[in-house]
Design a protein around this motif. Structure first.
Motif, PDB file in Angstrom:
ATOM      1  N   VAL A   1       0.826  -1.208   0.000  1.00  0.00           N
ATOM      2  CA  VAL A   1       0.000   0.000   0.000  1.00  0.00           C
ATOM      3  C   VAL A   1       0.858   1.256   0.000  1.00  0.00           C
ATOM      4  N   THR A   2       1.861   1.318   0.892  1.00  0.00           N
ATOM      5  CA  THR A   2       2.652   2.548   1.018  1.00  0.00           C
ATOM      6  C   THR A   2       3.452   2.858  -0.254  1.00  0.00           C
ATOM      7  N   SER A   3       3.956   1.817  -0.928  1.00  0.00           N
ATOM      8  CA  SER A   3       4.739   2.063  -2.132  1.00  0.00           C
ATOM      9  C   SER A   3       3.867   2.571  -3.276  1.00  0.00           C
ATOM     10  N   PHE A   4       2.582   2.221  -3.256  1.00  0.00           N
ATOM     11  CA  PHE A   4       1.662   2.712  -4.275  1.00  0.00           C
ATOM     12  C   PHE A   4       1.283   4.166  -4.016  1.00  0.00           C
ATOM     13  N   ILE A   5       1.054   4.506  -2.745  1.00  0.00           N
ATOM     14  CA  ILE A   5       0.603   5.847  -2.396  1.00  0.00           C
ATOM     15  C   ILE A   5       1.764   6.825  -2.289  1.00  0.00           C
ATOM     16  N   ALA A   6       2.851   6.390  -1.640  1.00  0.00           N
ATOM     17  CA  ALA A   6       3.909   7.352  -1.329  1.00  0.00           C
ATOM     18  C   ALA A   6       5.315   6.790  -1.458  1.00  0.00           C
ATOM     19  N   THR A   7       5.644   5.740  -0.708  1.00  0.00           N
ATOM     20  CA  THR A   7       7.049   5.367  -0.584  1.00  0.00           C
ATOM     21  C   THR A   7       7.228   3.915  -0.186  1.00  0.00           C
ATOM     22  N   ASP A   8       8.348   3.340  -0.601  1.00  0.00           N
ATOM     23  CA  ASP A   8       8.722   1.990  -0.191  1.00  0.00           C
ATOM     24  C   ASP A   8       9.312   2.044   1.216  1.00  0.00           C
ATOM     25  N   ILE A   9       8.904   1.138   2.087  1.00  0.00           N
ATOM     26  CA  ILE A   9       9.394   1.134   3.474  1.00  0.00           C
ATOM     27  C   ILE A   9      10.255  -0.089   3.773  1.00  0.00           C
ATOM     28  N   THR A  10      10.710  -0.780   2.722  1.00  0.00           N
ATOM     29  CA  THR A  10      11.490  -2.010   2.927  1.00  0.00           C
ATOM     30  C   THR A  10      12.925  -1.907   2.418  1.00  0.00           C
ATOM     31  N   ARG A  11      13.325  -0.781   1.881  1.00  0.00           N
ATOM     32  CA  ARG A  11      14.642  -0.688   1.252  1.00  0.00           C
ATOM     33  C   ARG A  11      15.737  -0.455   2.289  1.00  0.00           C
ATOM     34  N   GLN A  12      16.898  -1.034   2.030  1.00  0.00           N
ATOM     35  CA  GLN A  12      18.037  -0.966   2.948  1.00  0.00           C
ATOM     36  C   GLN A  12      19.152  -0.144   2.315  1.00  0.00           C
ATOM     37  N   ALA A  13      19.661   0.822   3.056  1.00  0.00           N
ATOM     38  CA  ALA A  13      20.613   1.784   2.502  1.00  0.00           C
ATOM     39  C   ALA A  13      21.936   1.139   2.102  1.00  0.00           C
ATOM     40  N   ARG A  14      22.573   0.454   3.020  1.00  0.00           N
ATOM     41  CA  ARG A  14      23.928  -0.050   2.743  1.00  0.00           C
ATOM     42  C   ARG A  14      23.966  -1.059   1.596  1.00  0.00           C
ATOM     43  N   PRO A  15      23.086  -2.042   1.564  1.00  0.00           N
ATOM     44  CA  PRO A  15      23.115  -2.945   0.404  1.00  0.00           C
ATOM     45  C   PRO A  15      22.926  -2.228  -0.924  1.00  0.00           C
ATOM     46  N   LEU A  16      22.046  -1.231  -0.954  1.00  0.00           N
ATOM     47  CA  LEU A  16      21.807  -0.503  -2.195  1.00  0.00           C
ATOM     48  C   LEU A  16      23.018   0.326  -2.609  1.00  0.00           C
ATOM     49  N   LEU A  17      23.560   1.114  -1.687  1.00  0.00           N
ATOM     50  CA  LEU A  17      24.679   1.991  -2.036  1.00  0.00           C
ATOM     51  C   LEU A  17      25.942   1.190  -2.330  1.00  0.00           C
ATOM     52  N   GLU A  18      26.231   0.222  -1.505  1.00  0.00           N
ATOM     53  CA  GLU A  18      27.440  -0.572  -1.727  1.00  0.00           C
ATOM     54  C   GLU A  18      27.312  -1.423  -2.985  1.00  0.00           C
ATOM     55  N   GLY A  19      26.105  -1.904  -3.266  1.00  0.00           N
ATOM     56  CA  GLY A  19      25.881  -2.675  -4.483  1.00  0.00           C
ATOM     57  C   GLY A  19      26.081  -1.853  -5.742  1.00  0.00           C
ATOM     58  N   ALA A  20      25.892  -0.528  -5.625  1.00  0.00           N
ATOM     59  CA  ALA A  20      26.086   0.368  -6.774  1.00  0.00           C
ATOM     60  C   ALA A  20      27.531   0.849  -6.905  1.00  0.00           C
ATOM     61  N   GLY A  21      28.391   0.416  -5.975  1.00  0.00           N
ATOM     62  CA  GLY A  21      29.804   0.780  -6.078  1.00  0.00           C
ATOM     63  C   GLY A  21      30.224   1.949  -5.224  1.00  0.00           C
ATOM     64  N   PHE A  22      29.456   2.263  -4.182  1.00  0.00           N
ATOM     65  CA  PHE A  22      29.788   3.365  -3.286  1.00  0.00           C
ATOM     66  C   PHE A  22      30.355   2.860  -1.962  1.00  0.00           C
ATOM     67  N   VAL A  23      31.209   3.682  -1.384  1.00  0.00           N
ATOM     68  CA  VAL A  23      31.692   3.473  -0.023  1.00  0.00           C
ATOM     69  C   VAL A  23      31.044   4.533   0.860  1.00  0.00           C
ATOM     70  N   ILE A  24      30.379   4.111   1.909  1.00  0.00           N
ATOM     71  CA  ILE A  24      29.668   5.049   2.782  1.00  0.00           C
ATOM     72  C   ILE A  24      30.643   5.612   3.812  1.00  0.00           C
ATOM     73  N   GLU A  25      30.740   6.934   3.839  1.00  0.00           N
ATOM     74  CA  GLU A  25      31.644   7.600   4.771  1.00  0.00           C
ATOM     75  C   GLU A  25      30.927   8.081   6.029  1.00  0.00           C
ATOM     76  N   ARG A  26      29.665   8.464   5.875  1.00  0.00           N
ATOM     77  CA  ARG A  26      28.870   8.913   7.023  1.00  0.00           C
ATOM     78  C   ARG A  26      27.468   8.345   6.914  1.00  0.00           C
ATOM     79  N   ASP A  27      26.924   7.938   8.052  1.00  0.00           N
ATOM     80  CA  ASP A  27      25.572   7.366   8.104  1.00  0.00           C
ATOM     81  C   ASP A  27      24.953   7.841   9.411  1.00  0.00           C
ATOM     82  N   THR A  28      24.072   8.839   9.319  1.00  0.00           N
ATOM     83  CA  THR A  28      23.579   9.526  10.509  1.00  0.00           C
ATOM     84  C   THR A  28      22.057   9.532  10.559  1.00  0.00           C
ATOM     85  N   PRO A  29      21.457   9.062  11.653  1.00  0.00           N
ATOM     86  CA  PRO A  29      20.002   9.212  11.801  1.00  0.00           C
ATOM     87  C   PRO A  29      19.654  10.692  11.907  1.00  0.00           C
ATOM     88  N   VAL A  30      18.616  11.119  11.179  1.00  0.00           N
ATOM     89  CA  VAL A  30      18.280  12.541  11.173  1.00  0.00           C
ATOM     90  C   VAL A  30      16.816  12.829  11.496  1.00  0.00           C
TER      91      VAL A  30
END
Length: 205
Positions: free
Chosen positions: A162-191
């Motif tokens: 429901v949420t992905s249809f109306i507004a946003t996906d709530i199941t995506r994980q940051a590190r697997p996505l960014l690292e899988g695309a070839g990025f190294v994460i330097e900072r990861d801060t809850p905001v």
């Protein structure tokens, strides 16, 4: 699949007139915290991906070259109006984040705020961000993410239909996505909202 590029173009065109009422104040602090982590230098060429109505614009330094894209033409129209009100020089275009019409290594900074959890193919979007970034480029991300420690459970995945249809996906994980695309994460801060919304600064591996 309910979340498609065509649906995103339509729904964000519908959301455009009221988007600022919902998102401007709610995400102001999170946007600023994310952008403050970037190592800014005069003359940098910057791309705002999924720029929406341009709420990031007033958080940026004035001595950089700003390009902004969004899938919805009405969002871009409002972004251009905001840039004009604030006297900002911005090159804006309607464009799919998964198919960027820019050459390789063209940008010094790519900003992806509240877009990774929305786009139908985040892997393609991050791959394009990686392609258009220079070797020393920086990726600035701010979005909502599922914990990296474990994938979403069945209950969350069910709600996500429901949420992905109306507004946003709530199941995506940051590190697997960014690292899988070839990025190294330097900072990861809850905001925002505990650790649900995170600001990440990354570079090419």
């Amino acid at each position: 699949m309910l979340n498609t590029t065509a649906w995103n173009r339509l729904r964000y065109s519908l959301y455009a007139p009221v988007y600022d009422l919902v998102a401007a104040r709610a995400f102001r602090r999170a946007r600023r915290l994310a952008l403050e982590a970037v190592h800014w230098r005069q003359g940098q060429r910057v791309l705002l991906v999924g720029a929406g109505t341009g709420l990031d614009l007033t958080c940026l330094p004035r001595d950089i070259e700003v390009h902004a894209i969004d899938i919805a033409p009405l969002m871009i129209a409002r972004l251009e109006a905001r840039a004009e009100r604030h006297g900002l020089d911005v090159t804006a275009a309607t464009m799919d984040a998964a198919r960027l019409a820019y050459p390789d290594a063209h940008f010094d900074v790519v900003v992806m705020h509240l877009i990774i959890a929305v786009m139908p193919d985040p892997e393609a979007g991050l791959s394009e961000a990686h392609r258009v970034l220079g070797e020393d480029g920086q990726l600035c991300v701010m979005d909502k993410f599922q914990s990296d420690a474990h994938p979403a459970g069945w209950g969350r995945r069910l709600v996500n239909v429901v949420t992905s249809f109306i507004a946003t996906d709530i199941t995506r994980q940051a590190r697997p996505l960014l690292e899988g695309a070839g990025f190294v994460i330097e900072r990861d801060t809850p905001v925002m909202m505990g650790s649900l919304f995170r600001a990440l600064l990354a570079r090419k591996a």
